[in-house]
Design a protein around this motif. Structure first.
Motif, mmCIF file in Angstrom:
data_model
loop_
_atom_site.group_PDB
_atom_site.id
_atom_site.type_symbol
_atom_site.label_atom_id
_atom_site.label_comp_id
_atom_site.label_asym_id
_atom_site.label_seq_id
_atom_site.Cartn_x
_atom_site.Cartn_y
_atom_site.Cartn_z
ATOM 1 N N UNK A 72 1.268 -63.523 -17.285
ATOM 2 C CA UNK A 72 0.286 -62.534 -16.846
ATOM 3 C C UNK A 72 0.650 -61.911 -15.496
ATOM 4 N N UNK A 73 1.675 -62.452 -14.849
ATOM 5 C CA UNK A 73 2.049 -61.978 -13.518
ATOM 6 C C UNK A 73 2.876 -60.703 -13.620
ATOM 7 N N UNK A 74 2.507 -59.704 -12.830
ATOM 8 C CA UNK A 74 3.247 -58.448 -12.811
ATOM 9 C C UNK A 74 4.531 -58.607 -12.000
ATOM 10 N N UNK A 75 5.623 -57.994 -12.428
ATOM 11 C CA UNK A 75 6.893 -58.124 -11.688
ATOM 12 C C UNK A 75 6.829 -57.442 -10.332
ATOM 13 N N UNK A 76 7.566 -58.021 -9.371
ATOM 14 C CA UNK A 76 7.631 -57.417 -8.043
ATOM 15 C C UNK A 76 8.609 -56.264 -8.004
ATOM 16 N N UNK A 77 9.568 -56.244 -8.927
ATOM 17 C CA UNK A 77 10.581 -55.189 -8.923
ATOM 18 C C UNK A 77 11.232 -55.101 -10.292
ATOM 19 N N UNK A 78 11.557 -53.883 -10.685
ATOM 20 C CA UNK A 78 12.364 -53.658 -11.877
ATOM 21 C C UNK A 78 13.792 -53.291 -11.494
ATOM 22 N N UNK A 79 14.156 -53.534 -10.243
ATOM 23 C CA UNK A 79 15.515 -53.242 -9.800
ATOM 24 C C UNK A 79 15.674 -51.884 -9.148
ATOM 25 N N UNK A 80 14.564 -51.169 -8.917
ATOM 26 C CA UNK A 80 14.652 -49.859 -8.277
ATOM 27 C C UNK A 80 13.493 -49.674 -7.306
ATOM 28 N N UNK A 81 13.684 -48.776 -6.354
ATOM 29 C CA UNK A 81 12.662 -48.451 -5.360
ATOM 30 C C UNK A 81 12.690 -46.949 -5.106
ATOM 31 N N UNK A 82 11.657 -46.455 -4.467
ATOM 32 C CA UNK A 82 11.661 -45.071 -3.994
ATOM 33 C C UNK A 82 12.707 -44.939 -2.894
ATOM 34 N N UNK A 83 13.551 -43.927 -2.990
ATOM 35 C CA UNK A 83 14.536 -43.705 -1.935
ATOM 36 C C UNK A 83 13.855 -43.116 -0.707
ATOM 37 N N UNK A 84 14.265 -43.601 0.462
ATOM 38 C CA UNK A 84 13.683 -43.134 1.718
ATOM 39 C C UNK A 84 14.769 -42.546 2.606
ATOM 40 N N UNK A 85 14.421 -41.508 3.372
ATOM 41 C CA UNK A 85 15.370 -40.951 4.325
ATOM 42 C C UNK A 85 15.343 -41.777 5.609
ATOM 43 N N UNK A 86 16.111 -41.359 6.604
ATOM 44 C CA UNK A 86 16.237 -42.130 7.844
ATOM 45 C C UNK A 86 14.930 -42.219 8.620
ATOM 46 N N UNK A 87 13.981 -41.328 8.292
ATOM 47 C CA UNK A 87 12.681 -41.346 8.965
ATOM 48 C C UNK A 87 11.622 -42.087 8.160
ATOM 49 N N UNK A 88 12.047 -42.672 7.039
ATOM 50 C CA UNK A 88 11.115 -43.427 6.219
ATOM 51 C C UNK A 88 10.304 -42.601 5.249
ATOM 52 N N UNK A 89 10.704 -41.360 5.044
ATOM 53 C CA UNK A 89 10.001 -40.479 4.117
ATOM 54 C C UNK A 89 10.655 -40.524 2.737
ATOM 55 N N UNK A 90 9.838 -40.437 1.694
ATOM 56 C CA UNK A 90 10.374 -40.442 0.342
ATOM 57 C C UNK A 90 11.207 -39.192 0.084
ATOM 58 N N UNK A 91 12.307 -39.385 -0.635
ATOM 59 C CA UNK A 91 13.170 -38.268 -1.016
ATOM 60 C C UNK A 91 12.872 -37.896 -2.470
ATOM 61 N N UNK A 92 13.712 -37.057 -3.048
ATOM 62 C CA UNK A 92 13.542 -36.647 -4.444
ATOM 63 C C UNK A 92 14.278 -37.570 -5.403
ATOM 64 N N UNK A 93 14.661 -38.775 -4.922
ATOM 65 C CA UNK A 93 15.472 -39.674 -5.733
ATOM 66 C C UNK A 93 14.846 -41.052 -5.871
#
Length: 208
Positions: A72-93
């Motif tokens: 019943x436990x949800x996974x912490x990761x599927x092997x991917x994350x939101x890509x972040x730029x050097x300022x910590x902002x999400x990119x288009x990838x």
């Protein structure tokens, strides 16, 4: 929990390498060494979405074999994350994270080396180990998705098997732009050896 079946080997679409440590294992956080790379794939792209769904399906199949209440436990990761730029902002990838151990300790306590990931060029020829693969190179990754449940953590890790280099970036990032220079009229005598422009949406298939 041990897997009953040998993990599948999958090929990604072509993406952009980020923080690749493919030629030489990284020992900063693990004395045994880890080969790794991130692969940037565009958001809201059918191939990216297909790969994400494939990883979720693999974990769901694994979850069915877990005893309650673990299943019943949800996974912490599927092997991917939101890509972040050097300022910590999400990119288009989306950043897919691949890794493989360089060494392991056997049952007798002996340290054994594991083979480095295989690296091939666009024509399927092996690339010599002394050819450095820098971030920004266009690559495909062959990997094995490994679902896990360890302690309180569960999810899918992406084991790096091999890399195909489609466009090699020979620039280590120490470019004129990185110092804030911009192009202007004047002397022209330098070499232009950076990566070529690459269309992330070029037609290609995920080899499931």
């Amino acid at each position: 929990m041990a897997q009953k079946n040998k993990p599948a080997k999958l090929n990604t679409p072509i993406g952009i390498a980020k923080f690749p440590k493919i030629n030489e294992a990284d020992t900063r956080f693990d004395d045994m060494g880890v080969y790794s790379t991130q692969l940037l794939l565009p958001k809201n792209d059918p191939k990216t979405d297909e790969l994400i769904q494939r990883l979720k399906d693999i974990y769901e199949e694994f979850r069915k074999e877990l005893p309650a209440p673990k299943n019943k436990k949800e996974p912490e990761s599927y092997g991917w994350v939101e890509d972040l730029d050097k300022d910590g902002n999400e990119t288009d990838y989306i950043a897919f994270k691949f890794k493989a151990k360089a060494k392991y300790v056997d049952e007798k306590g002996n340290v054994k080396e594991l083979p480095a990931p295989k690296v091939f060029d666009a024509k399927l020829k092996p690339i010599p180990a002394d050819i450095q693969i820098w971030g920004g190179s266009a690559i495909k990754v062959n990997f094995s998705p490994i679902p896990y449940f360890q302690g309180k953590n569960c999810g899918v890790t992406l084991r790096l098997n091999a890399v195909q280099v489609i466009e090699l970036n020979t620039n280590n990032g120490d470019s004129a732009e990185s110092y804030g220079f911009t192009e202007t009229d004047g002397y022209s005598g330098g070499n232009s050896d950076g990566a070529q422009d690459f269309d992330m949406r070029e037609e290609d298939t995920i080899d499931f």
